[in-house]
Design a protein around this motif. Structure first.
Motif, PDB file in Angstrom:
ATOM      1  N   LEU A  43       3.989   6.445 -12.472  1.00 28.21           N
ATOM      2  CA  LEU A  43       2.354   5.992 -12.903  1.00 28.21           C
ATOM      3  C   LEU A  43       2.192   5.180 -11.901  1.00 28.21           C
ATOM      4  O   LEU A  43       1.911   3.519 -11.801  1.00 28.21           O
ATOM      5  CB  LEU A  43       2.289   4.927 -14.139  1.00 28.21           C
ATOM      6  CG  LEU A  43       1.192   4.549 -15.149  1.00 28.21           C
ATOM      7  CD1 LEU A  43      -0.201   5.874 -14.599  1.00 28.21           C
ATOM      8  CD2 LEU A  43       1.510   3.849 -15.739  1.00 28.21           C
ATOM      9  N   LEU A  44       1.246   5.957 -11.403  1.00 28.57           N
ATOM     10  CA  LEU A  44       0.518   5.558 -10.253  1.00 28.57           C
ATOM     11  C   LEU A  44      -0.982   4.548 -10.340  1.00 28.57           C
ATOM     12  O   LEU A  44      -1.763   5.377 -11.164  1.00 28.57           O
ATOM     13  CB  LEU A  44       0.027   5.924  -8.589  1.00 28.57           C
ATOM     14  CG  LEU A  44      -0.383   5.816  -7.820  1.00 28.57           C
ATOM     15  CD1 LEU A  44      -0.262   5.068  -6.958  1.00 28.57           C
ATOM     16  CD2 LEU A  44      -1.135   6.920  -7.044  1.00 28.57           C
ATOM     17  N   ILE A  45      -1.084   3.453  -9.881  1.00 31.13           N
ATOM     18  CA  ILE A  45      -2.363   2.805 -10.097  1.00 31.13           C
ATOM     19  C   ILE A  45      -3.176   2.340  -8.661  1.00 31.13           C
ATOM     20  O   ILE A  45      -2.625   1.820  -8.343  1.00 31.13           O
ATOM     21  CB  ILE A  45      -1.646   0.840 -10.999  1.00 31.13           C
ATOM     22  CG1 ILE A  45      -0.877   1.689 -12.565  1.00 31.13           C
ATOM     23  CG2 ILE A  45      -2.720   0.106 -11.004  1.00 31.13           C
ATOM     24  CD1 ILE A  45      -0.403  -0.080 -12.440  1.00 31.13           C
ATOM     25  N   LYS A  46      -4.110   3.027  -8.903  1.00 34.42           N
ATOM     26  CA  LYS A  46      -5.144   2.911  -8.163  1.00 34.42           C
ATOM     27  C   LYS A  46      -6.129   1.931  -8.344  1.00 34.42           C
ATOM     28  O   LYS A  46      -7.189   1.696  -9.105  1.00 34.42           O
ATOM     29  CB  LYS A  46      -5.999   4.040  -7.272  1.00 34.42           C
ATOM     30  CG  LYS A  46      -6.382   4.216  -6.357  1.00 34.42           C
ATOM     31  CD  LYS A  46      -7.333   5.609  -5.960  1.00 34.42           C
ATOM     32  CE  LYS A  46      -7.872   5.129  -4.703  1.00 34.42           C
ATOM     33  NZ  LYS A  46      -9.197   6.574  -5.529  1.00 34.42           N
ATOM     34  N   VAL A  47      -6.782   1.044  -7.082  1.00 30.03           N
ATOM     35  CA  VAL A  47      -7.697  -0.209  -7.284  1.00 30.03           C
ATOM     36  C   VAL A  47      -8.621  -0.480  -6.566  1.00 30.03           C
ATOM     37  O   VAL A  47      -8.684   0.191  -5.396  1.00 30.03           O
ATOM     38  CB  VAL A  47      -6.706  -1.801  -8.653  1.00 30.03           C
ATOM     39  CG1 VAL A  47      -6.073  -2.425  -6.617  1.00 30.03           C
ATOM     40  CG2 VAL A  47      -8.042  -2.875  -7.896  1.00 30.03           C
ATOM     41  N   GLU A  48      -9.894  -0.609  -7.067  1.00 29.77           N
ATOM     42  CA  GLU A  48     -11.042  -0.147  -6.081  1.00 29.77           C
ATOM     43  C   GLU A  48     -11.861  -1.786  -6.519  1.00 29.77           C
ATOM     44  O   GLU A  48     -12.220  -2.082  -7.939  1.00 29.77           O
ATOM     45  CB  GLU A  48     -11.659   0.383  -6.370  1.00 29.77           C
ATOM     46  CG  GLU A  48     -11.285   2.507  -5.742  1.00 29.77           C
ATOM     47  CD  GLU A  48     -12.320   3.162  -6.066  1.00 29.77           C
ATOM     48  OE1 GLU A  48     -11.280   4.820  -5.449  1.00 29.77           O
ATOM     49  OE2 GLU A  48     -13.548   3.470  -5.993  1.00 29.77           O
ATOM     50  N   ALA A  49     -12.242  -1.957  -5.135  1.00 27.86           N
ATOM     51  CA  ALA A  49     -13.146  -3.736  -5.908  1.00 27.86           C
ATOM     52  C   ALA A  49     -14.719  -3.543  -5.348  1.00 27.86           C
ATOM     53  O   ALA A  49     -14.400  -2.801  -4.016  1.00 27.86           O
ATOM     54  CB  ALA A  49     -11.760  -5.214  -5.624  1.00 27.86           C
ATOM     55  N   ILE A  50     -15.768  -4.464  -5.523  1.00 25.12           N
ATOM     56  CA  ILE A  50     -16.708  -3.904  -4.890  1.00 25.12           C
ATOM     57  C   ILE A  50     -17.087  -5.767  -5.265  1.00 25.12           C
ATOM     58  O   ILE A  50     -16.907  -6.181  -6.112  1.00 25.12           O
ATOM     59  CB  ILE A  50     -17.520  -3.433  -4.997  1.00 25.12           C
ATOM     60  CG1 ILE A  50     -19.081  -2.978  -3.787  1.00 25.12           C
ATOM     61  CG2 ILE A  50     -17.636  -3.114  -6.622  1.00 25.12           C
ATOM     62  CD1 ILE A  50     -18.624  -2.512  -2.844  1.00 25.12           C
ATOM     63  N   ASN A  51     -18.084  -5.954  -3.914  1.00 28.12           N
ATOM     64  CA  ASN A  51     -18.752  -7.665  -4.111  1.00 28.12           C
ATOM     65  C   ASN A  51     -19.655  -7.548  -5.156  1.00 28.12           C
ATOM     66  O   ASN A  51     -20.177  -6.379  -5.267  1.00 28.12           O
ATOM     67  CB  ASN A  51     -19.322  -7.718  -3.118  1.00 28.12           C
ATOM     68  CG  ASN A  51     -20.437  -6.990  -2.844  1.00 28.12           C
ATOM     69  OD1 ASN A  51     -21.757  -6.746  -3.243  1.00 28.12           O
ATOM     70  ND2 ASN A  51     -20.554  -5.835  -1.455  1.00 28.12           N
ATOM     71  N   CYS A  52     -19.971  -9.066  -6.105  1.00 31.00           N
ATOM     72  CA  CYS A  52     -20.982  -8.690  -6.603  1.00 31.00           C
ATOM     73  C   CYS A  52     -22.320  -8.526  -6.802  1.00 31.00           C
ATOM     74  O   CYS A  52     -23.267  -8.980  -8.018  1.00 31.00           O
ATOM     75  CB  CYS A  52     -20.577  -9.983  -7.831  1.00 31.00           C
ATOM     76  SG  CYS A  52     -18.704  -9.875  -8.452  1.00 31.00           S
TER      77      CYS A  52
END
Length: 206
Positions: free
Chosen positions: A165-174
């Motif tokens: 199970l590969l978990i990919k996370v992406e983030a962006i400022n608010c």
């Protein structure tokens, strides 16, 4: 004779006046071209996330038997963030150099106790965290899920398969609507689950 002298003096003075006018114009032009430049330096926020989990990998996973796997996302940067996660389950059979992939869809062959209160699955396949993830060493999301298991009644071919199970996370400022530009190419969702995601995030944006 006196008139001639006056005329001569006039023509002698005229070039001097022209030169003065030219010099004066040059000085005025130069004064208008003067500019003042100042360099302003700002510290750019550090945008970083990390998938954290409580998980002890078992030797085997039996169908319909839950295995503990608590998954969260931590903000290890210096700015507040919105985050989304993509899950890639994979069940494969390896026979020498050949690899055969078996069906491994979440909700069908792969079962997770997904947190639908703090996370929402969008039509694009991402799970969106519906809160602002504050910066700080102890800032983590609520669990996306806490257990994983394979559906009972799977065929014999699954008994010798390998599950990952590969978990990919992406983030962006608010910053207001930055997530729309980064994740949806600036498009505002007008229906479905992503519309609810947009509503939740827009209320919490800076």
């Amino acid at each position: 004779m006196k008139k001639k002298k006056k005329i001569i003096h006039f023509f002698l003075i005229l070039p001097v006046l022209i030169v003065c006018l030219v010099i004066g114009s040059a000085v005025a032009y130069a004064a208008m071209m003067v500019s003042d430049e100042k360099a302003n330096l700002f510290q750019i926020g550090n945008l970083q996330t990390k998938v954290e989990e409580v998980f002890t990998e078992p030797a085997t996973i039996l169908p319909d038997t839950s295995v503990e796997k608590k998954v969260t996302v931590a903000n290890i940067g210096t700015v507040d963030q919105f985050v989304r996660v993509m899950l890639h389950p994979e069940i494969r059979i390896e026979n020498g150099e050949s690899i055969r992939l078996l069906p491994s869809k979440i909700g069908e062959e792969v079962l997770l106790d997904l947190n639908s209160t703090d996370w929402k699955l969008g039509e694009d396949g991402y799970y969106y965290y519906l809160k602002k993830l504050k910066s700080g060493k102890s800032s983590v999301t609520e669990n996306l899920f806490t257990q994983v298991k394979l559906k009972s009644g799977l065929g014999q071919e699954y008994h010798k398969a390998t599950f990952s199970l590969l978990i990919k996370v992406e983030a962006i400022n608010c910053v207001k609507y930055a997530y729309r530009d980064a994740w949806w190419q600036g498009v505002i969702p007008n229906n479905g689950e992503l519309q609810e995601v947009d509503k939740q995030l827009s209320e919490k944006a800076d």
